[in-house]
Design an enzyme around this catalytic site. Sequence first.
Site, mmCIF file in Angstrom:
data_model
loop_
_atom_site.group_PDB
_atom_site.id
_atom_site.type_symbol
_atom_site.label_atom_id
_atom_site.label_comp_id
_atom_site.label_asym_id
_atom_site.label_seq_id
_atom_site.Cartn_x
_atom_site.Cartn_y
_atom_site.Cartn_z
ATOM 1 N N ASP A 101 -8.864 42.591 79.923
ATOM 2 C CA ASP A 101 -8.505 43.325 80.710
ATOM 3 C C ASP A 101 -7.774 42.652 81.959
ATOM 4 O OD1 ASP A 101 -10.876 42.050 81.336
ATOM 5 O OD2 ASP A 101 -11.999 43.862 81.679
ATOM 6 N N ASN A 152 -24.083 48.482 84.183
ATOM 7 C CA ASN A 152 -24.358 49.759 83.894
ATOM 8 C C ASN A 152 -23.761 50.344 82.465
ATOM 9 O OD1 ASN A 152 -21.447 49.344 83.893
ATOM 10 N ND2 ASN A 152 -21.157 50.725 85.734
ATOM 11 N N HIS A 157 -20.960 49.069 80.731
ATOM 12 C CA HIS A 157 -19.500 49.068 80.819
ATOM 13 C C HIS A 157 -19.256 47.752 79.895
ATOM 14 C CE1 HIS A 157 -18.908 46.528 84.689
ATOM 15 N NE2 HIS A 157 -18.466 45.819 83.627
HETATM 16 C C1 F6R Z 1 -14.941 40.945 81.614
HETATM 17 C C2 F6R Z 1 -14.869 42.169 81.449
HETATM 18 C C3 F6R Z 1 -16.444 42.855 81.891
HETATM 19 C C4 F6R Z 1 -17.683 41.822 81.890
HETATM 20 C C5 F6R Z 1 -18.855 42.507 82.216
HETATM 21 C C6 F6R Z 1 -20.078 41.249 82.631
HETATM 22 O O1 F6R Z 1 -13.517 40.829 80.840
HETATM 23 O O2 F6R Z 1 -14.404 42.980 80.729
HETATM 24 O O3 F6R Z 1 -16.638 44.111 81.166
HETATM 25 O O4 F6R Z 1 -17.938 41.508 80.426
HETATM 26 O O5 F6R Z 1 -18.799 42.929 83.632
HETATM 27 O O6 F6R Z 1 -19.784 40.388 83.277
HETATM 28 P P1 F6R Z 1 -20.598 39.234 83.574
HETATM 29 O O7 F6R Z 1 -20.513 38.398 82.449
HETATM 30 O O8 F6R Z 1 -19.891 38.648 85.055
HETATM 31 O O9 F6R Z 1 -22.050 39.774 83.622
#
Ligand code: F6R
Length: 243
Positions: free
Chosen positions: A67, A136, A138
């Site tokens: 992303d 959440n 995602h």
């Molecule tokens: C990053 C992404 C997000 C993260 C997620 C977890 O490219 O797409 O989905 O993987 O927000 O973030 P962290 O690792 O900071 O807990």
Amino acid sequence: MKIIKTTDYYHMSRMAANILSAQVIIKPDCVLGLATGSTPIGTYEQLIRWYEKGDLDFSQVRTINLDEYKGLSPENDQSYRYFMNEHLFRHININLDHTHVPNGLESDPVKACEDYNRIIRENGGVDLQLLGLGLNGHIGFNEPGAAFEKETHCVDLTQSTIDANSRFFDHMDLVPKQAYTVGIKTIMQAKKIVVIASGENKADIIAKAFWGPITPSVPASVLQLHNDVVLVGDEAALSKIPE
Ligand code: F6R
């Protein structure tokens, strides 16, 4: 699903890096699907160390990131392209032309997403996708409610994400309101998926995503349907999974 439980973040990072290295060694021109965020930083550090020791060669590797914020340039230190350059690409012998992040400067969302889907197709799809997990559930920027059948698309960021990001920008107008993300369909088409998670704050969502119902309200739950998923988590992140 295979589960690898490690003592802490450092060992989680080493295990994940091990799986990525094996992929690079087995198929030197493989396509790695990469993530940003705090969780993969240790994995990238480990890969850099092994590269510096001479154990890894990235000269033929190709990468596809999940992303990017719409409106941010690669030079903006909040962009995901900048993150990848800083945390991995500039430290290894990868050809930058072989690294792909959605074009945040493309203002036409249809074009940005079609271009990215074409890049994924032209590279033959992702061999190994590295994923972090949002609190959440995602994955990428596919937030709860996201349709499982989407490829790359443009998403409106939630107000809480916009507010949280505002501290990194001089003015509210500069904070991105949208992002480009590969869709769940694209993620599910990866041949192999490695999910990494660390810390107690991920324990609830790990249990829900991998042992709860498969539902768009927990986007990561779709991973239960993939036939080659490895979950690499430290003890804290895996503390709530069933025995
Ligand atoms: C990053 C992404 C997000 C993260 C997620 C977890 O490219 O797409 O989905 O993987 O927000 O973030 P962290 O690792 O900071 O807990």
